[in-house]
Write an enzyme that holds these catalytic residues in place. Structure first.
Site, short mmCIF file in Angstrom:
data_model
loop_
_atom_site.label_atom_id
_atom_site.label_comp_id
_atom_site.label_asym_id
_atom_site.label_seq_id
_atom_site.Cartn_x
_atom_site.Cartn_y
_atom_site.Cartn_z
N HIS A 272 0.81 -1.22 0.00
CA HIS A 272 0.00 0.00 0.00
C HIS A 272 0.85 1.27 0.00
CE1 HIS A 272 0.41 -0.11 4.53
NE2 HIS A 272 0.45 1.19 4.35
N ASP A 321 -0.69 -7.48 1.23
CA ASP A 321 -0.02 -6.19 1.38
C ASP A 321 1.49 -6.40 1.51
OD1 ASP A 321 0.36 -3.50 1.67
OD2 ASP A 321 -0.37 -3.38 3.74
N SER A 428 4.25 1.90 8.30
CA SER A 428 3.90 0.91 7.29
C SER A 428 5.13 0.37 6.57
CB SER A 428 2.96 1.53 6.25
OG SER A 428 1.72 1.85 6.82
#
Length: 477
Positions: A272, A321, A428
């Protein structure tokens, strides 16, 4: 008339190639003591593969860009050159060059030094195996009893559980060779052999590699607390990477995501992070940095050669992801190992740690969801692995949770521990690591969550054990 016949003959030779029998080809007859011979085949000395009678194949010519089409005829390979084009999509691993035949649907890989196989997947320099040897792709072909292994493509293995012609053979390392492999998660690589006139499987004598340095560190106890975690030094998390992207409408760059060094030239991160498309040369990876934007004394900076986002990444649920970045370097090695830069260990496919095992996360993300800025210094958090029964939509405000995800969170609460450790925006792509066999091992990639540091609400991570094959295959492309 004679000249006309010569001209026609020359045209035939140029169009079709001169068919000839190579002196280096040998007749291959495999015999079992006290049993019948089971077939004369051809062994190609260039590719080291064996072929059945009348079977055909392509192979690159040595020291040239020409390709030959060969056919096994009574124990000899009869070959002629054929026209080829570059393949329309990558099919060769480890830097191999792919050639597609013009007049029929077959391709061949021209492999760089040190690699061979149909797709350059065999590493001729691999002299030992790691872990259980599931990823071993070397050329050891002798069982522990010193008996030579049988070719996985042999017709004798057609009814065996594992053979080179099964649908997922390539992903398991099986094919037209007799090299030791571990397709079923056995304790070590093995192969089929003939002993006392009978077929059996036997472990191979290939040695195990000495313990790797991955996942080792000089841990420094954090001295300062911060909302959401503890300020830390890069030597405590030397696999932590920082990914930067060039600004689109102004000069300079911005911090994009965290990443995880898994080998000298490869960084793992979250898919992402690339929802906005970037060209590889718009990205930069920094290793060995304690402070997000302040250069460190031992940091190493790399441009990105390419990045690979999982094709089935779902930007709604964040399923799959995961992404890989290949670092750019003028030499085969990229990152140089030091106290500040070291790869994390990847887990074995069957690794399953007990519920509530304490693990660590790290990153340069926000202190809390309402913070306007990312952290200036690397932080770490201590969380525990949640049972799968607690990693479910009802504990995450009905958000979708798939089998490709795992949950971890800080189980401490109350007045003694008012500061709940958790990942937040900007973390992330960073690591969730756990101690395993005295080495820190990557279990998860920071993916998503509901808020940051909410009591009894875990963070959600990409489950790395589900993607070991994807990682290996894409690193070899």
């Amino acid at each position: 008339m004679v000249n006309t016949m010569k001209t026609k003959l020359l045209c035939v030779l140029l169009l079709c190639g001169a068919v000839f029998s190579l002196p280096r080809q040998e007749t291959y007859r495999q015999l079992a003591r006290g049993s019948r011979a089971y077939g004369v085949a051809c062994k190609d000395e260039i590719t080291q593969m064996t072929y059945r009678r009348q079977e055909s194949w392509l192979r690159p010519e040595v020291r040239s860009k020409r390709v030959e089409h060969c056919q096994c005829d009574r124990g000899q390979a009869r070959c002629h050159t054929v026209p080829v084009n570059s393949c329309s999509e990558p099919r060769c691993f480890n830097g191999g060059t792919c050639w597609q035949a013009v007049y029929f649907s077959d391709f061949v890989c021209q492999c760089p030094a040190g690699y061979t196989g149909k797709r350059c997947e065999v590493d001729t320099r691999a002299t030992c195996y790691e872990g259980q040897g599931v990823t071993y792709r070397g050329t050891w072909s002798t069982a522990e009893s010193r008996v030579e292994c049988i070719n996985w493509n042999s017709s004798l293995l057609t009814r065996r559980t594992y053979n080179g012609r099964m649908p997922d053979a390539f992903n398991l390392g099986l094919g037209n060779h007799n090299y030791c492999r571990n397709p079923n998660g056995a304790p070590k690589p093995w192969c089929y052999v003939i002993k006392a006139g009978k077929f059996t499987s036997e472990s191979c004598s290939v040695p195990v590699c000495s313990k790797a340095t991955c996942g080792l560190r000089k841990y420094k106890e954090p001295q300062l607390h911060s909302t959401g975690g503890l300020f830390t030094d890069i030597t405590s998390h030397p696999w932590q990477a920082a990914i930067f992207a060039q600004n689109r409408r102004s000069s300079g760059e911005r911090f994009l995501c965290g990443g995880i060094l898994i080998s000298s030239c490869w960084v793992l991160t979250a898919a992402h992070c690339f929802q906005e498309s970037y060209l590889p040369d718009q990205l930069k990876v920094v290793l060995g940095r304690t402070y997000r934007v302040k250069p460190g004394e031992e940091e190493q900076t790399f441009k990105v050669k390419k990045y690979i986002v999982h094709k089935e990444f779902d930007d709604d649920t964040y399923n799959n992801d995961i992404a890989l970045l290949q670092l750019k370097s003028d030499s085969p090695q990229c990152a140089q190992e030091s106290d500040s830069v070291r790869a994390i260990c990847l887990p074995e496919a069957n690794l399953q740690l007990p519920d509530w095992t304490e693990c660590e996360l790290s990153g340069y993300g926000k202190h809390k969801s309402s913070s306007p800025f990312y952290s200036e210094q690397l932080k770490e958090g201590h969380v525990r692995l949640y049972p799968s029964s607690r990693c479910a939509p009802k504990f995450l405000f009905n958000k979708t949770v798939t089998n490709n995800m795992l949950c971890a969170g800080d189980t401490r609460s109350g007045e003694i521990y008012p500061n709940v450790h958790d990942a937040c925006q900007g973390d992330s792509g960073g690591p969730l690591v756990c101690m395993n066999d005295n080495h820190m091992t990557l279990l998860g990639i920071i993916s998503w969550g509901v808020g940051c540091g909410e009591k009894d609400v875990p963070g959600v991570y990409t489950k790395v054990t589900n993607y070991l094959g994807w990682i290996r295959d894409n690193m070899h492309l």
